[in-house]
Scaffold this active site. Sequence first.
Site, short mmCIF file in Angstrom:
data_model
loop_
_atom_site.label_atom_id
_atom_site.label_comp_id
_atom_site.label_asym_id
_atom_site.label_seq_id
_atom_site.Cartn_x
_atom_site.Cartn_y
_atom_site.Cartn_z
N GLN A 147 -7.63 0.13 3.69
CA GLN A 147 -8.50 -0.36 4.77
C GLN A 147 -9.88 -0.75 4.26
O GLN A 147 -10.50 -1.68 4.79
CB GLN A 147 -8.68 0.71 5.86
CG GLN A 147 -7.47 0.92 6.74
CD GLN A 147 -7.16 -0.25 7.66
OE1 GLN A 147 -8.05 -0.99 8.09
NE2 GLN A 147 -5.89 -0.43 7.96
N GLY B 111 0.81 -1.21 0.00
CA GLY B 111 0.00 0.00 0.00
C GLY B 111 0.84 1.26 0.00
O GLY B 111 0.52 2.25 -0.68
N THR B 112 1.92 1.25 0.75
CA THR B 112 2.78 2.43 0.84
C THR B 112 3.35 2.81 -0.52
O THR B 112 3.30 3.97 -0.92
CB THR B 112 3.92 2.17 1.84
OG1 THR B 112 3.34 1.89 3.12
CG2 THR B 112 4.84 3.37 1.96
N CYS C 160 1.60 2.97 13.97
CA CYS C 160 2.72 3.83 13.59
C CYS C 160 3.00 4.87 14.67
O CYS C 160 4.12 5.33 14.81
CB CYS C 160 2.42 4.55 12.28
SG CYS C 160 1.86 3.45 11.00
N GLY D 220 -1.94 -6.36 0.31
CA GLY D 220 -2.18 -7.77 0.60
C GLY D 220 -2.37 -8.13 2.06
O GLY D 220 -3.26 -8.89 2.43
N HIS D 221 -1.53 -7.54 2.92
CA HIS D 221 -1.52 -8.05 4.31
C HIS D 221 -2.67 -7.54 5.16
O HIS D 221 -2.85 -7.98 6.29
CB HIS D 221 -0.17 -7.78 4.98
CG HIS D 221 0.08 -6.36 5.39
ND1 HIS D 221 -0.09 -5.96 6.69
CD2 HIS D 221 0.47 -5.28 4.69
CE1 HIS D 221 0.21 -4.65 6.76
NE2 HIS D 221 0.56 -4.23 5.56
N THR E 3 12.03 -7.44 -10.81
CA THR E 3 11.53 -8.79 -11.06
C THR E 3 10.33 -9.06 -10.16
O THR E 3 10.36 -8.80 -8.96
CB THR E 3 12.64 -9.82 -10.80
OG1 THR E 3 13.74 -9.49 -11.66
CG2 THR E 3 12.17 -11.24 -11.09
C1 LIG Z 1 -1.67 -0.35 6.09
C2 LIG Z 1 -2.04 0.88 5.34
C3 LIG Z 1 -1.19 1.41 4.36
C4 LIG Z 1 0.17 0.83 4.08
O1 LIG Z 1 0.09 -0.41 3.41
P1 LIG Z 1 1.38 -1.38 3.44
O2 LIG Z 1 1.01 -2.50 2.53
O3 LIG Z 1 1.56 -1.80 4.86
O4 LIG Z 1 2.54 -0.59 2.94
C5 LIG Z 1 -1.59 2.54 3.69
N1 LIG Z 1 -2.78 3.10 3.94
C6 LIG Z 1 -3.64 2.62 4.85
C7 LIG Z 1 -4.96 3.29 5.07
C8 LIG Z 1 -3.29 1.50 5.60
O5 LIG Z 1 -4.13 1.03 6.52
#
Ligand SMILES: *Cc1c(COP(=O)(O)O)cnc(C)c1O
Length: 386
Positions: free
Chosen positions: A179, A71-72, A325, A200-201, A237
């Site tokens: 989210q 996500g980041t 965080c 994904g996580h 890759t």
């Molecule tokens: C967890 C989160 C991210 C970051 O995603 P990652 O896959 O951990 O880098 C970004 N935005 C929101 C709203 C999140 O909850």
Amino acid sequence: MQRRYFDYAATTPIDKRVLEVMIPQIENNFGNPSSVYSFGREARKSIDESRDTVARVLNAEPKEIFFTSGGTEADNWAIIGTAFANKNKGNHIITTSIEHHAVLHTCKYLEKHGFEVSYLPVDEYGMVDPEDVRNSIKESTILITVMYANNEIGTIQPIKKIGEIARENDVYFHTDAVQAFGSIEIDVKDLNVDMMSISGHKIYGPKGIGALYIRKGVKIDNLIHGGGQERKKRAGTENTPAIVGFAKACELVTENLKESAEKAIELRDYMIKNILENIDEVRLNGHPTERLPGNVNVSIRYIEGESILLSLDLIGIAASSGSACTSGALDPSHVLLAIGLSHEIAHGSLRFSIGKDTTREEVDFVLEKLPAIIQRLRDMSPLYNS
Ligand SMILES: *Cc1c(COP(=O)(O)O)cnc(C)c1O
């Protein structure tokens, strides 16, 4: 000791069915997807099929899905990539004061490079007013980025409406749906979004994988430079096992979305009602109804959220104080300050996030233990005693 997990908004355990499709990929499908021989072609096929799956669940086209490291990266790419690709048109970006740091810190970075950023306020429930978005648009506005649902307080934003406004004004619109995805139904066409980040996580998939949806026609620069992967837009890759696992997670999480959301909402509302009734001087943070199915966020006056967390951890309960965080740091959450909480009250906040495996028994355990923990901490608190 039995452990009980209430931090699904921070991360989720991997679904067994996701793991099952990943293992053969790790063991056997090691070819470089860019290679022409059969080893490579097999890996390529797995990636193509995964892309089809992710596209299908979002109602996008496969060529609009780009895999990222999470996500980041997707947030960084959407914002930096469109800012630099469109700087001939203007330098103004609109966002909100409650975004995830992946968005906020990226905007701060762009401010150092000549871009101007408007950080819109939110109301007491954490809602952005679409009219504020409309009124902030000016000649030089090139991008609007507003998160779909907040990770701390769970508030769901009027994304479709904001998307409409963006489109009327011919401004690109990105949403961080990390989210929201997996908790509420998402159709990128219906939402009027140009770009959308997912991860994904947060959906019972592997860590270190996510995607950016980029509507076809959007002008965006690359963020990661190198080889020609991802249709020459994201070098490196491909992580085939993670991509395959991610696609499986996307499929599974959208399959039973309605039922799992209903179940989570029931547990969420039960938990909120019980906490508000049985503990005095506590408030609910976030919107009462326009909130993520699994989000419970409360502020408990006179004590520190961190101390409650530690006490809960001693009996095997994992929760969060606002945001993973910010815990460990002394600054109270920017989201809680943005909804108007004082520093003192913001410090006493606690987030329980419910997931697909959360049971009523687990919720009851928390509800049974929490009042005594709070009373004990309050008895030691000089604030409470005066
Ligand atoms: C967890 C989160 C991210 C970051 O995603 P990652 O896959 O951990 O880098 C970004 N935005 C929101 C709203 C999140 O909850």
